[in-house]
Write a protein that holds these residues in place. Structure first.
Motif, PDB file in Angstrom:
ATOM      1  N   TYR A 131     -41.669-111.798-100.498  1.00  0.00           N
ATOM      2  CA  TYR A 131     -41.115-110.679-101.268  1.00  0.00           C
ATOM      3  C   TYR A 131     -40.903-109.473-100.349  1.00  0.00           C
ATOM      4  O   TYR A 131     -39.827-108.861-100.340  1.00  0.00           O
ATOM      5  CB  TYR A 131     -42.059-110.320-102.410  1.00  0.00           C
ATOM      6  CG  TYR A 131     -41.648-109.097-103.203  1.00  0.00           C
ATOM      7  CD1 TYR A 131     -40.850-109.212-104.334  1.00  0.00           C
ATOM      8  CD2 TYR A 131     -42.057-107.827-102.816  1.00  0.00           C
ATOM      9  CE1 TYR A 131     -40.457-108.096-105.051  1.00  0.00           C
ATOM     10  CE2 TYR A 131     -41.675-106.705-103.522  1.00  0.00           C
ATOM     11  CZ  TYR A 131     -40.878-106.839-104.645  1.00  0.00           C
ATOM     12  OH  TYR A 131     -40.499-105.714-105.342  1.00  0.00           O
ATOM     13  N   ASP A 132     -41.921-109.144 -99.570  1.00  0.00           N
ATOM     14  CA  ASP A 132     -41.811-108.003 -98.651  1.00  0.00           C
ATOM     15  C   ASP A 132     -40.716-108.228 -97.609  1.00  0.00           C
ATOM     16  O   ASP A 132     -40.016-107.287 -97.226  1.00  0.00           O
ATOM     17  CB  ASP A 132     -43.155-107.764 -97.957  1.00  0.00           C
ATOM     18  CG  ASP A 132     -44.220-107.233 -98.898  1.00  0.00           C
ATOM     19  OD1 ASP A 132     -43.864-106.683 -99.954  1.00  0.00           O
ATOM     20  OD2 ASP A 132     -45.420-107.384 -98.580  1.00  0.00           O
ATOM     21  N   SER A 136     -37.471-105.759 -97.250  1.00  0.00           N
ATOM     22  CA  SER A 136     -37.249-105.068 -95.980  1.00  0.00           C
ATOM     23  C   SER A 136     -35.926-105.446 -95.324  1.00  0.00           C
ATOM     24  O   SER A 136     -35.498-104.805 -94.365  1.00  0.00           O
ATOM     25  CB  SER A 136     -38.391-105.374 -95.011  1.00  0.00           C
ATOM     26  OG  SER A 136     -38.328-106.720 -94.568  1.00  0.00           O
TER      27      SER A 136
END
Length: 287
Positions: A131-132, A136
């Motif tokens: 998810y990160d 990003s």
């Protein structure tokens, strides 16, 4: 600047050696060393320092690394823009482990047959980590467990597969009362730090079950293998497999928690036409 030079620096920092970076990039260690020399000459500072066989970024190297992902992303965006709507170029995909083993082989096979100019980069990980990476911009899309929190408007989640939780028990277990089995049999817990593992915890709490916990693991295939060896029972999503022999899956009492798998991507990504191709092929696989 050749973008491969930055990719090499990133690989060296991640692997900690020229040999490890060479394996990851599928080039020779000498080629890794040569690329770094060219990059250092181009930038004008030393970017890595050797200590025996270990290679670490210098302070300047860390500074360059901090911007490298963004630069590479911009280069990829330019290449995609230049190709217009063509189904070609690089698509960076993240995937949790159960989709890698049970779903993605068939999806990637179909993609390669239909779109030979599409280059796939596949990165394994946990739902939280991937998810990160998508948010990003490091990944274009990721197959993850649907988050339980409200996602920002900058991302979209396309549902792919629903996996109800089931009780996994050794094939020799003759009882069908799930609650009784959980209360009297050693329990192998699906890591409660994982998004999917929290569903198992919520079921136990809803039915006020305090199992005799033996292990807590974050790998579903390892959990299933331990159950097949008679080490206990577990609550896991009814994932695509492959499943070890010697286990059975018992449905949970209503309402059983459901793990929802889908594709997370940025709404404004220039590669969303490639993401749409991926999700369309994946939808065929789930039917």
């Amino acid at each position: 600047m050749d973008s491969r030079l930055l990719e090499t620096l990133i690989a060296v920092a991640a692997k900690g050696s020229f040999v490890g970076a060479a394996d990851a990039l599928e080039i020779t260690p000498n080629a890794v060393s040569q690329r770094l020399r060219v990059l250092e000459k181009d930038i004008g500072v030393q970017l890595v320092a050797r200590s025996g066989r270990t290679v670490r970024p210098t302070e300047a190297g860390h500074a360059v690394l901090a911007h490298s992902e963004a630069v590479l992303r911009q280069v990829r965006d330019l290449r995609t823009a230049a190709r217009g709507g063509d189904i070609a170029g690089e698509l960076r995909i993240g995937a949790i482990s159960t989709t890698l083993t049970g779903l993605f082989p068939q999806v990637l096979e179909r993609l390669s047959e239909r779109h030979a100019k599409l280059d796939i980069y596949l990165e394994p990980g946990t739902s939280a980590g991937l998810y990160d990476r998508v948010v990003s911009g490091a990944l274009d899309v990721a197959a993850i467990v649907q988050p339980t929190f409200e996602m920002p408007k900058s991302v979209d989640f396309v549902s792919w597969r629903q996996e109800p939780l089931v009780l996994v028990a050794p094939i020799g277990e003759r009882r069908t009362d799930v609650v009784a089995i959980l209360e009297t049999t050693p329990f192998i817990r699906y890591d409660r730090r994982q998004w999917g593992g929290r569903l198992a915890t919520s079921f136990l709490e809803a039915f006020d079950i305090a199992p005799k916990e033996r292990f807590e693991l974050d790998a579903l295939d390892a959990i299933v293998m331990m159950v097949s060896r008679g080490l206990g029972v577990s609550l896991v999503p009814d994932f695509a497999g492959p499943w070890a022999e010697g286990v059975q899956r018992l449905p949970l009492p209503h309402p059983a928690p459901v793990r929802r798998i889908g594709f997370l991507h940025l709404r404004n990504s220039p590669r969303n036409h490639l993401v749409s191709v991926l999700t369309s092929v994946a939808a065929e696989q789930s039917t």
